[in-house]
Design a protein around this motif. Structure first.
Motif, PDB file in Angstrom:
ATOM      1  N   PHE A 186      -6.694   2.523  -4.362  1.00 33.28           N
ATOM      2  CA  PHE A 186      -7.271   1.673  -3.326  1.00 33.28           C
ATOM      3  C   PHE A 186      -8.341   2.422  -2.527  1.00 33.28           C
ATOM      4  CE2 PHE A 186      -6.961  -0.605   0.810  1.00 33.28           C
ATOM      5  CZ  PHE A 186      -7.224  -1.884   0.356  1.00 33.28           C
ATOM      6  N   ASP A 187      -7.937   3.459  -1.834  1.00 35.64           N
ATOM      7  CA  ASP A 187      -8.851   4.262  -1.006  1.00 35.64           C
ATOM      8  C   ASP A 187      -8.125   5.547  -0.639  1.00 35.64           C
ATOM      9  OD1 ASP A 187     -11.367   3.263  -0.682  1.00 35.64           O
ATOM     10  OD2 ASP A 187     -10.847   1.898   0.944  1.00 35.64           O
ATOM     11  N   LEU A 190       0.877  -1.169   0.000  1.00 36.00           N
ATOM     12  CA  LEU A 190       0.000   0.000   0.000  1.00 36.00           C
ATOM     13  C   LEU A 190       0.914   1.219   0.000  1.00 36.00           C
ATOM     14  CD1 LEU A 190      -2.937  -0.571   2.506  1.00 36.00           C
ATOM     15  CD2 LEU A 190      -2.993  -0.658   0.027  1.00 36.00           C
ATOM     16  N   ASN A 232     -12.740  -0.085   0.442  1.00 39.16           N
ATOM     17  CA  ASN A 232     -12.037  -1.279   0.891  1.00 39.16           C
ATOM     18  C   ASN A 232     -11.696  -1.227   2.372  1.00 39.16           C
ATOM     19  OD1 ASN A 232     -11.843  -2.359  -1.803  1.00 39.16           O
ATOM     20  ND2 ASN A 232     -10.371  -0.701  -2.160  1.00 39.16           N
ATOM     21  N   ALA A 244      -9.471  -5.089  -2.719  1.00 37.40           N
ATOM     22  CA  ALA A 244      -9.634  -4.513  -4.052  1.00 37.40           C
ATOM     23  C   ALA A 244      -9.239  -5.515  -5.122  1.00 37.40           C
ATOM     24  CB  ALA A 244      -8.812  -3.236  -4.176  1.00 37.40           C
ATOM     25  N   TYR A 257      -2.604   3.534  -2.852  1.00 36.24           N
ATOM     26  CA  TYR A 257      -2.575   2.678  -4.032  1.00 36.24           C
ATOM     27  C   TYR A 257      -2.223   1.282  -3.590  1.00 36.24           C
ATOM     28  CZ  TYR A 257      -1.930   7.224  -6.197  1.00 36.24           C
ATOM     29  OH  TYR A 257      -2.071   8.516  -6.564  1.00 36.24           O
ATOM     30  N   LYS A 258      -2.820   0.343  -4.277  1.00 35.26           N
ATOM     31  CA  LYS A 258      -2.383  -1.033  -4.068  1.00 35.26           C
ATOM     32  C   LYS A 258      -1.437  -1.351  -5.197  1.00 35.26           C
ATOM     33  CE  LYS A 258      -3.882  -5.748  -3.837  1.00 35.26           C
ATOM     34  NZ  LYS A 258      -4.980  -6.705  -3.990  1.00 35.26           N
TER      35      LYS A 258
END
Lengths: 1215, 114
Positions: free
Chosen positions: A339-340, A311, A409, A374, A320-321
């Motif tokens: 991601f979130d 992450l 997520n 995700a 971001y993943k």
């Protein structure tokens, strides 16, 4: 002057965090470093949210958790400004604490360029090696070993220096069980230092360098080096090595190099893979505008079931993943997706139990739970294989865009409230009559997450029910029906003329068939024996043994019961004939009276016995308070029943008394201590310790609780015994982290309260306030300050209060942000030009997603009128485009007829490097409607940023750059009357006291000035300081003395000679001052330094105020790390001598976890002077007893005396 | 005096070595050339930024700035202070400060004939 420093609220911001199994149990803990100086272990999932903390007395630069092969717990590795590398163990038993195992000296103290320690990298297999290094030059590699006893120790360091290199980041590379490998980002500056053309600077390359520690040869080699992106800022470890059992590769190894706009996977001799960092679309970007690249600010890797992912978080807070498709050691593709979005954090920690702890850089820290990873959502993915050559082309990859959205997520599960950064604060009592202590009002936070917070001393109350009663009761109790009952069944209320019994069931309703006498008041009720109930009323006792069987005992004729006390097996009553009667439960379950009555020297006003100790038949002591100002401790043991054991004389008649057994490790580490609490008629609470064998009293502590005589009640809070005291405020004495705490409750004044345990609230309390019945709980113990917060729009800069209404005026401004007017203008311009504008990003809540970034020189700012009592904004005034407010004051102008005006100093298009602005403004507002509205009058242009303004004798003083100016109000503008532009750097503060003006320079400390209007208007400087000081805040202690805080965390007090001060005031024309010869290239007179202390963080505000009713004035300071502290002046030289000696002994104990010399830490920039560190002295109570007693011996006191003195120092002036 | 502070503060001077007045345009590699005394040589190698008789104004100032910048990076509260003033996040501020250490005072002055 001698001061005593106490911390009221420790720093809250998390600078570093690491996750690990530090306690050695199955679960994981998070180690956080707060404010750079305080270590704290946070544990999740326990209902109490248990945590342990310790003050380091040093600045922690870097932290890592590690584990050697074969060990069951993680150890903490710290590098700090002590110039030592510390290995710290978290020990759980008997009480959780940190233990410093080893301190390896590696360099000079201080956070210096030439001392390694800024970065710390640990070999991921933890097995042996660790290295620590800095932003410049040197790296040291330590091999960690265990000796024959299994103790950890580091080997002597191996050096891997490279001269003239700047290091941006260092990590350990996961190589499985191969030789440990470390990766560093380095830039060589030797060439650019020598090239006057600047070409070498332009051509300087950043290298990714791998260092290998050869365990066999025991030396470090520079193994591989390759130029990488010049704007690389962060390295992330990628799993590697082979699984010992399956020969399967855990991952491809190597590192992720995070650069501006790109993430590159790299490893020695392998093809690199590069992906872009996706970005938000900026709807406000103008055509042709080049937007700055996005960097990754924090990253975390997580392994899950043989796979792994990363992450990464960018500057906007978007997560971001990133994951890597690999076959064995070969990378197939690197992929990234949105991601979130969570607040920008200093550290991210993922726990194996599926939580993400985001230690946000400013403001509250959040804990999130993973809902999913995700894996199959419809967010776009970017893969390195989508680009030619796996993205390894020269030049940037095409922009990748995503749309931020609310959390999908992650789920927010908990928030740790955090004050940092406190940018301005005021300590003042705005509640008037309803509070006897001041509150702290603080402007906290940064950007859209800013808050205005009110801090009140005391425990927070959660009210469940408040219902009116038919009259005003004077006591309330709860009762269980039998000993085994889990919940209470009855609530008994005693009124002056009757008793009311309520039953607790689905609803609470009155019952009449309980056997209780309802025609008169009740003195006490008790569940007695297995299934009996007892009522004590003024004329006798009723023992209700079953529905049909009631044993009664009546008072001798002509007497009445004045006081009674009960527990499960014993009852003591005091008669109006100054006699005591003692009852005990006999084996048949009936109350039997002791044959003799005990006569007392005076009428008993209060009696108390403790609970029956576990496994015993009776409690051994009875305490009786008599109206002749004495307290007697009387034995209840069979062989000496009702003989007086000890006696204590009091300063006032006792109003209430309470014996309770409460745990306190500072008195007895193994068993609960019996405390005798005495509430005196004058509002003082006395707390003494009862000797468990002899019943003698010792170690008396005093505390003023309030104006009313306190009523004391034994209760239980969160399952442990406590005592409640009801004076003008309600107080609670309870055990928290094995120490006895005394804290007020923030609630309406209560008359009485009892513990309530019912199905709807198992750990509640029931109390009475006036004619209402209250059911409430205390959700969080241990929290000293209760916070109420209100969110703000931009970063708060300063606030002031209205001269007499409870209204605050606050200025807020944010740099690199566009205000609403600018946004509207750009959007309409773009629409007019036919561009498509996607407004959805502008509509996202800024508190979660931030605001679109703008370049330097763009500002958004407003003036807010707020009501601090209701925590509501009255109104806001948005300033013009790119105009930012920097200062404000209340001024009285002659043409305003005595009405106050608000003056706000603003500047347009301010840039910080170089410092400057397009134009400055002084805005004048008339204050209307008791301060609730502001009416714009006029504004006056300046050529500099007005960093400070102050009202002065019907004029306005403005600090604009180097000049101090005096303005008078005209009809359409302010008129400049005179000026003094002899100040060295920039005027940062102006304080006015009487006719004196104290000007604080940004770098050169304070200047004492006077204003003279005869023969001409002049602002004259007559005194200054001998030392350079980078001032942040100044406050007047008295007419000749100033207390200042500076940028490096120093608080110091300067005093002007009184003779000089008087001479200046007696000079009506200022001719004497004007013609005095300057001294040391400055003013003719110098202030002398009388106290100096380093608090450890940038000081943002200083207030002189009294914190407790009847206490002395103290200096309250706030820091940027969210800490609140106070400097308390000593009253007597005896105290000074005592505390200084104690501090000296404490220093020699070397309690700093990081091994920092305490005197060096507190005297970081200038030697400590006249201030005793209370935090260090407070650590006395946590020393082992042998050390405590040896220090106490040196001081010619007992341990109890020392502890008592420490507590008194704190409670007499603060909380 | 240079103005590169934030919240309008310039950075502190932490270096004990005093600037020798006079010619700022001396040989740039003087620091490396200064190797007669091995003890001193060792000192120079170990503690970057230690001054000597031929330190130029530019060298001194560059050392000052690098010391200051690394001090800000090494003190979390100072970094937070600078970050708030500048309207940036702490990680960005730390990165930019470290980057600035490469050439904090602009291009070095050209060599002059001695």
């Amino acid at each position: 002057m001698h001061l005593f420093n106490i911390t009221l609220q420790p720093p809250t911001n998390v600078t570093l965090a690491a996750v690990g199994s530090f306690s050695g149990t199955k679960g994981q803990e998070i180690l956080v470093v707060r404010g750079g100086t305080r270590l704290e272990i946070l544990k999740l999932n326990t209902s109490t949210g248990q945590h342990t903390y310790s003050q380091a007395f040093g600045t922690v630069r870097s932290v890592a958790g590690f584990r050697l092969a074969g060990m069951t717990k993680d150890y903490i590795l710290l590098s700090s400004d002590s110039g030592r590398m510390s290995i710290i163990e978290f020990v759980v038993t008997p009480t959780p604490h940190f233990e410093s195992l080893y301190q390896e000296v590696f360099g000079k103290s201080g956070s210096r360029r030439v001392v390694p320690g800024q970065f710390l990298a640990v070999d991921p297999k933890g097995r042996s090696s660790v290295r620590s290094l800095i932003t410049l030059r040197s790296k040291l590699v330590y091999v960690l070993n265990r000796n024959s006893e299994g103790k950890l120790f580091p080997s002597s360091p191996l050096e891997a220096h490279k001269n003239h290199a700047l290091i941006t980041h260092v990590i350990g590379v996961d190589q499985g069980y191969d030789n440990p490998l470390y990766a560093a980002l380095e830039v060589d500056y030797s060439e650019s230092d020598e090239d006057p053309t600047g070409a070498a600077f332009e051509a300087a390359e950043k290298h990714l360098v791998f260092y290998e520690l050869d365990l066999g040869l025991n030396h470090v080699v520079r193994k591989w080096s390759e130029p990488t992106d010049r704007r690389a800022n962060l390295l992330v470890q990628v799993p590697g090595g082979q699984n010992a059992t399956s020969d399967r590769f855990e991952g491809p190894s190597g590192v992720l190099v995070c650069c501006e706009d790109h993430v590159i996977w790299k490893h020695m001799d392998a093809e690199a893979h590069r992906v872009p960092i996706p970005r938000r679309r900026n709807p406000l970007a103008q055509r042709g505008e080049i937007s700055r690249g996005m960097i990754i600010v924090s990253a975390v890797m997580h392994k899950i079931r043989g796979a792994f992912f990363f992450l990464l978080q960018n500057e906007d807070g978007d997560l971001y993943k990133l994951w890597i498709d690999h076959q064995g050691e070969d990378v197939v593709a690197v992929k990234i997706k949105y991601f979130d979005t969570v607040p920008v954090s200093n550290s991210l920690c993922i726990l194996k139990s599926g939580y993400l702890f985001a230690a946000s850089e400013f403001g509250d820290q959040n804990l999130y739970q993973f809902q999913n990873l995700a894996e199959d959502d419809d967010e776009q993915e970017w893969s390195s294989t989508d680009y030619p050559d796996n993205g390894n082309t020269t030049g940037a990859l095409p922009y990748a865009f995503f749309n931020p959205r609310p959390l999908q997520n992650l789920l927010l599960v908990d928030t740790l409230s955090s004050l940092d950064p406190i940018l301005d604060a005021q300590v003042v009592n705005l509640l008037g009559q309803s509070s006897d202590t001041p509150q702290i009002y603080a402007a906290c936070g940064r950007g859209p997450r800013s808050t205005f917070r009110t801090l009140k001393h005391g425990l927070e109350i959660q009210q469940i029910v408040a219902s009116p009663l038919p009259g005003v009761p004077n006591a309330v109790w709860t009762l269980k029906l039998t000993e085994e009952d889990e919940f209470d069944s009855y609530i008994v209320l005693s009124f002056p003329n009757g008793t009311l019994v309520l039953s607790i069931g689905e609803t609470i309703e009155e019952v009449n068939d309980t056997g209780f006498l309802s025609s008169g008041p009740t003195l006490a009720v008790q569940q007695l024996g297995d299934a009996g109930l007892l009522q004590v009323h003024p004329y006798g006792l009723r023992h209700i043994r079953a529905a049909d069987r009631v044993d009664e005992w009546a008072c001798p004729p002509g007497s009445a019961i004045t006081a009674a006390t009960t527990n499960k097996r014993q009852v003591v009553i005091a008669l109006s004939t100054a006699e005591l009667v003692y009852f005990e439960l006999d084996p048949e379950g009936s109350l039997s009276e002791y044959q003799d009555k005990k006569s007392l020297p005076g009428n008993a006003t209060c009696v108390s016995i403790a609970e029956v100790p576990e496994g015993r038949r009776r409690t051994p002591f009875l305490a009786v308070g008599c109206d002749n100002q004495t307290v007697h401790v009387i034995s209840l043991e069979p062989e000496s029943t009702l003989t007086t054991l000890s006696l204590q004389a009091l300063t006032a008649p006792p109003a209430s008394i309470c014996l309770a057994e409460i745990f306190d490790t500072s008195i007895d580490k193994n068993r609960a201590t019996m405390f005798l609490n005495i509430g005196l008629m004058n509002g003082v609470l006395l707390r003494t310790v009862v000797d468990p064998v002899e019943g003698s009293l010792s170690d008396t502590r005093l505390r003023f609780l309030g104006a009313k005589p306190p009523k004391l009640v034994r209760s239980s809070i969160h399952g442990s015994p406590s005592v409640m005291a009801f004076s003008s405020r309600a107080w609670l004495l309870y055990t928290y982290q094995d120490m006895l705490q005394t804290q007020p409750l923030i609630y309406d004044a209560l008359e009485y309260a009892s513990t309530l345990s019912a199905a709807m609230c198992p750990e509640g309390l029931i109390g009475i306030s006036g004619n209402t019945l209250r059911i409430f709980t205390i959700p969080r113990l241990g929290e000293k300050l209760k916070q109420d917060s209100m969110s703000l729009t931009y970063t708060p800069r300063k606030f002031i209060s209205h001269p007499f209404s409870t209204i605050f005026y606050m200025i807020e401004s944010d740099h690199r942000v566009l205000g609403p007017k600018a946004i509207q203008r750009i959007v309409s311009q773009k629409k007019a030009a036919g561009d498509r504008v996607d407004g959805s990003i502008l509509e996202l809540p800024p508190s979660e997603f931030g605001r679109p970034r703008a370049g330097p020189g763009h500002w958004a700012s407003l003036i807010r009128i707020l009501d601090p009592l209701t925590n509501q904004t009255v109104s806001t005034i948005e300033l013009d485009e790119d105009e930012a407010a920097f200062s404000l004051t209340i001024a009285y102008f002659e043409n305003m007829a005595g009405e106050p005006s608000l003056v706000v100093g603003t500047a347009v298009k301010t840039t910080l490097t170089p410092r400057g602005c397009k134009e400055g403004w002084l805005r004048v507002y008339a204050i209307k409607e008791n301060g609730r509205t502001l009416e714009f009058m006029h504004k006056t242009k300046l050529d500099e940023i007005p960093l400070c303004v102050a009202g002065f004798q019907g004029y306005l003083l403005v600090g604009a750059g180097k000049s101090l100016r005096l303005y008078e109000a005209g009809k359409k503008a302010l008129l400049r009357k005179c000026e003094n532009n002899s100040f060295p750097t920039v005027i940062a503060t102006i304080n006015v006291i009487g006719a004196r003006i104290i000007v604080g320079d940004m770098q050169e400390s304070t200047f004492f000035c006077v204003y003279r209007s005869i023969p001409t208007r002049q602002l004259l400087v007559f005194g200054d300081d001998t030392q350079p000081r980078f001032l942040t805040c100044v406050t007047n202690v008295d007419y000749d003395t100033v207390a200042c805080g500076d940028k490096f965390g120093n608080v110091f007090v300067n005093r002007m000679d009184q003779a000089v001060s008087e001479k200046v005031d007696d000079d009506p024309t200022g001719a004497g001052i004007l013609h005095e010869k300057g001294f040391l290239m400055g003013a003719a007179h110098k202030t002398t330094l009388i106290a100096h202390y380093q608090v450890g963080s940038v000081v943002t505000s200083l207030t002189k105020v009294s914190l407790v009713p009847g206490g002395r004035d103290v200096l309250v300071y706030t820091t940027i790390s969210g800490a609140v502290g106070a400097l308390v002046p000593f009253i007597s030289m005896d105290d000074v001598e005592f505390m200084t000696t104690l501090e000296m002994h404490m220093r020699s104990q070397n309690i700093s976890l990081v091994g920092r010399d305490h005197l060096a830490y507190r005297g970081y920039y200038a030697p400590v002077m006249g201030v005793v560190d209370g935090d260090l002295c407070d650590a006395y109570s946590s020393l082992p007893y042998t050390k405590q007693s040896s220090i106490a011996n040196e001081l010619d006191r007992s341990v109890g005396d020392v502890l008592k003195k420490l507590e008194q120092m704190r409670t007499s002036s603060a909380f | 005096m240079w103005k590169c502070g934030s919240w309008f503060h310039a950075f502190p001077f932490s270096h004990p070595f005093l600037l020798s007045t006079g010619d700022a345009q001396s040989n740039m590699s003087s620091e490396l050339r200064y190797t007669q005394n091995t003890q001193l040589e060792q000192l120079h190698a170990r503690y970057t930024g230690t001054g000597h008789a031929d330190t130029t104004k530019y060298e001194w100032l560059t050392h000052q700035h690098r010391d200051t910048l690394s001090s800000i990076v090494g003190h979390p509260s100072l970094l937070a202070y600078v970050a708030i003033a500048d309207g940036e996040c702490q990680a960005r501020e730390r990165f930019e400060l470290i980057e600035r250490m490469l050439q904090p005072c602009g291009k070095p002055p050209g060599k002059t004939d001695e």
